[in-house]
Design a protein around this motif. Structure first.
Motif, PDB file in Angstrom:
ATOM      1  N   PHE A 106      35.723  17.103   9.167  1.00 15.26           N
ATOM      2  CA  PHE A 106      34.513  17.253   8.350  1.00 15.26           C
ATOM      3  C   PHE A 106      33.748  18.547   8.653  1.00 15.26           C
ATOM      4  CE2 PHE A 106      35.491  12.767   8.190  1.00 15.26           C
ATOM      5  CZ  PHE A 106      35.288  12.459   6.855  1.00 15.26           C
ATOM      6  N   ILE A 107      34.248  19.326   9.604  1.00 11.13           N
ATOM      7  CA  ILE A 107      33.589  20.577   9.985  1.00 11.13           C
ATOM      8  C   ILE A 107      34.011  21.695   9.038  1.00 11.13           C
ATOM      9  CG2 ILE A 107      33.414  22.314  11.826  1.00 11.13           C
ATOM     10  CD1 ILE A 107      33.714  20.001  13.821  1.00 11.13           C
ATOM     11  N   HIS A 108      33.047  22.536   8.679  1.00 14.48           N
ATOM     12  CA  HIS A 108      33.278  23.694   7.796  1.00 14.48           C
ATOM     13  C   HIS A 108      33.804  23.284   6.425  1.00 14.48           C
ATOM     14  CE1 HIS A 108      32.438  25.973  11.328  1.00 14.48           C
ATOM     15  NE2 HIS A 108      33.565  25.652  11.926  1.00 14.48           N
ATOM     16  N   LYS A 109      33.277  22.178   5.899  1.00 11.17           N
ATOM     17  CA  LYS A 109      33.682  21.685   4.582  1.00 11.17           C
ATOM     18  C   LYS A 109      32.531  21.705   3.588  1.00 11.17           C
ATOM     19  CE  LYS A 109      37.735  20.353   6.125  1.00 11.17           C
ATOM     20  NZ  LYS A 109      38.785  21.317   6.249  1.00 11.17           N
ATOM     21  N   GLY A 110      31.398  22.299   3.971  1.00 12.31           N
ATOM     22  CA  GLY A 110      30.264  22.371   3.058  1.00 12.31           C
ATOM     23  C   GLY A 110      29.358  21.156   3.083  1.00 12.31           C
ATOM     24  N   LEU A 111      29.548  20.256   4.037  1.00  7.56           N
ATOM     25  CA  LEU A 111      28.728  19.048   4.107  1.00  7.56           C
ATOM     26  C   LEU A 111      27.353  19.293   4.737  1.00  7.56           C
ATOM     27  CD1 LEU A 111      31.341  16.389   5.285  1.00  7.56           C
ATOM     28  CD2 LEU A 111      30.177  16.461   3.086  1.00  7.56           C
ATOM     29  N   GLY A 112      27.256  20.273   5.603  1.00 10.07           N
ATOM     30  CA  GLY A 112      26.040  20.490   6.383  1.00 10.07           C
ATOM     31  C   GLY A 112      24.765  20.564   5.569  1.00 10.07           C
ATOM     32  N   LYS A 113      24.773  21.386   4.529  1.00  8.05           N
ATOM     33  CA  LYS A 113      23.537  21.535   3.730  1.00  8.05           C
ATOM     34  C   LYS A 113      23.162  20.224   3.043  1.00  8.05           C
ATOM     35  CE  LYS A 113      25.675  23.516  -0.402  1.00  8.05           C
ATOM     36  NZ  LYS A 113      26.974  24.088  -0.102  1.00  8.05           N
ATOM     37  N   HIS A 114      24.160  19.444   2.645  1.00 11.76           N
ATOM     38  CA  HIS A 114      23.887  18.158   1.998  1.00 11.76           C
ATOM     39  C   HIS A 114      23.349  17.144   3.002  1.00 11.76           C
ATOM     40  CE1 HIS A 114      25.670  19.598  -1.699  1.00 11.76           C
ATOM     41  NE2 HIS A 114      26.645  20.097  -0.961  1.00 11.76           N
ATOM     42  N   LYS A 146      23.319  30.046   8.334  1.00 10.24           N
ATOM     43  CA  LYS A 146      23.548  30.201   6.886  1.00 10.24           C
ATOM     44  C   LYS A 146      23.410  28.861   6.169  1.00 10.24           C
ATOM     45  CE  LYS A 146      26.495  34.244   7.216  1.00 10.24           C
ATOM     46  NZ  LYS A 146      26.356  35.290   6.289  1.00 10.24           N
ATOM     47  N   THR A 147      23.868  27.786   6.807  1.00 11.77           N
ATOM     48  CA  THR A 147      23.742  26.446   6.220  1.00 11.77           C
ATOM     49  C   THR A 147      22.260  26.101   6.046  1.00 11.77           C
ATOM     50  OG1 THR A 147      25.830  25.706   7.158  1.00 11.77           O
ATOM     51  CG2 THR A 147      24.214  23.991   6.598  1.00 11.77           C
ATOM     52  N   TYR A 148      21.464  26.321   7.078  1.00 15.03           N
ATOM     53  CA  TYR A 148      20.042  25.986   7.016  1.00 15.03           C
ATOM     54  C   TYR A 148      19.309  26.852   5.994  1.00 15.03           C
ATOM     55  CZ  TYR A 148      21.380  23.716  11.385  1.00 15.03           C
ATOM     56  OH  TYR A 148      22.007  22.956  12.335  1.00 15.03           O
ATOM     57  N   GLU A 149      19.721  28.102   5.858  1.00 13.99           N
ATOM     58  CA  GLU A 149      19.121  28.973   4.835  1.00 13.99           C
ATOM     59  C   GLU A 149      19.394  28.428   3.434  1.00 13.99           C
ATOM     60  OE1 GLU A 149      20.889  32.738   5.893  1.00 13.99           O
ATOM     61  OE2 GLU A 149      19.166  33.299   7.139  1.00 13.99           O
ATOM     62  N   LYS A 150      20.577  27.869   3.217  1.00 15.05           N
ATOM     63  CA  LYS A 150      20.915  27.296   1.905  1.00 15.05           C
ATOM     64  C   LYS A 150      20.010  26.123   1.554  1.00 15.05           C
ATOM     65  CE  LYS A 150      25.739  28.689   2.081  1.00 15.05           C
ATOM     66  NZ  LYS A 150      27.100  28.253   2.374  1.00 15.05           N
ATOM     67  N   VAL A 151      19.502  25.422   2.577  1.00 15.27           N
ATOM     68  CA  VAL A 151      18.585  24.304   2.358  1.00 15.27           C
ATOM     69  C   VAL A 151      17.172  24.812   2.078  1.00 15.27           C
ATOM     70  CG1 VAL A 151      17.581  22.245   3.445  1.00 15.27           C
ATOM     71  CG2 VAL A 151      19.986  22.773   3.783  1.00 15.27           C
ATOM     72  N   GLY A 152      16.870  26.036   2.531  1.00 15.72           N
ATOM     73  CA  GLY A 152      15.547  26.611   2.331  1.00 15.72           C
ATOM     74  C   GLY A 152      14.805  26.967   3.609  1.00 15.72           C
TER      75      GLY A 152
END
Length: 178
Positions: A106-114, A146-152
């Motif tokens: 599940f790592i590096h699959k784009g789940l983090g921002k969600h 970068k993930t956290y930036e995508k969340v805002g």
């Protein structure tokens, strides 16, 4: 694999999760960025049982996908940890947030921002009176940043804490877009 983000969920951390936490904290991504040192099962119990037993003011959760545990996430009021509050010098009613995905597939699959977006919506900003949420990834953890930036989340400053350097990022409740 294409993920249905509606299948993400959170449940309170419990005693039955501690062996899995031990595995996650000593392997791969979580060991590199989150735990930063190998922990015995007894050390994991010593750290997380006070959260489970409500002896410390940190709310701890297991992240699940299709009811399969895949990681860990926690929140707490910054002011409830005075030493940390002094180190990060955030002068507002803020919650902290820490997390990792422990299952390699599940790592590096784009789940983090969600995961972060849903946790902010369902837990941090719904169940507390926090005006903002603060994260402190290591400055070299570019993928997390970068993930956290995508969340805002926006960069505030880099500080040295008892756990090392943290790249402090903030999102206000009024800025958060579900």
């Amino acid at each position: 694999m294409c993920y249905d983000f509606n299948l993400l969920s959170f449940r309170k951390l419990d005693r039955n999760d501690l062996e899995k936490m031990h595995k996650w904290l000593n392997n791969g991504f979580a060991a590199q960025w989150y735990g930063k040192k190998q922990m015995t099962l007894d050390e994991v119990k010593e750290k997380y049982l006070p959260y489970i037993n409500d002896e410390k003011p940190t709310q701890s959760y297991i992240i699940s996908y299709e009811n399969k545990p895949i990681g860990y996430i926690q929140t707490y009021k910054i002011k409830d940890y005075p030493d940390y509050a002094k180190q990060v010098a955030i002068d507002e009613n803020a919650s902290g947030l820490d997390l990792f995905i422990g299952e390699d597939e599940f790592i590096h699959k784009g789940l983090g921002k969600h995961i972060v977006r849903r946790f902010l919506k369902e837990i941090v900003f719904s169940l507390s009176d926090s005006d903002s949420c603060i994260l402190g990834p290591e400055p070299d953890n570019v993928i997390a940043i970068k993930t956290y930036e995508k969340v805002g989340f926006k960069y505030v400053k880099t500080v040295r804490t008892d756990d090392g350097d943290e790249y402090i990022m903030r999102i206000g409740k009024d800025e958060f877009q579900n």
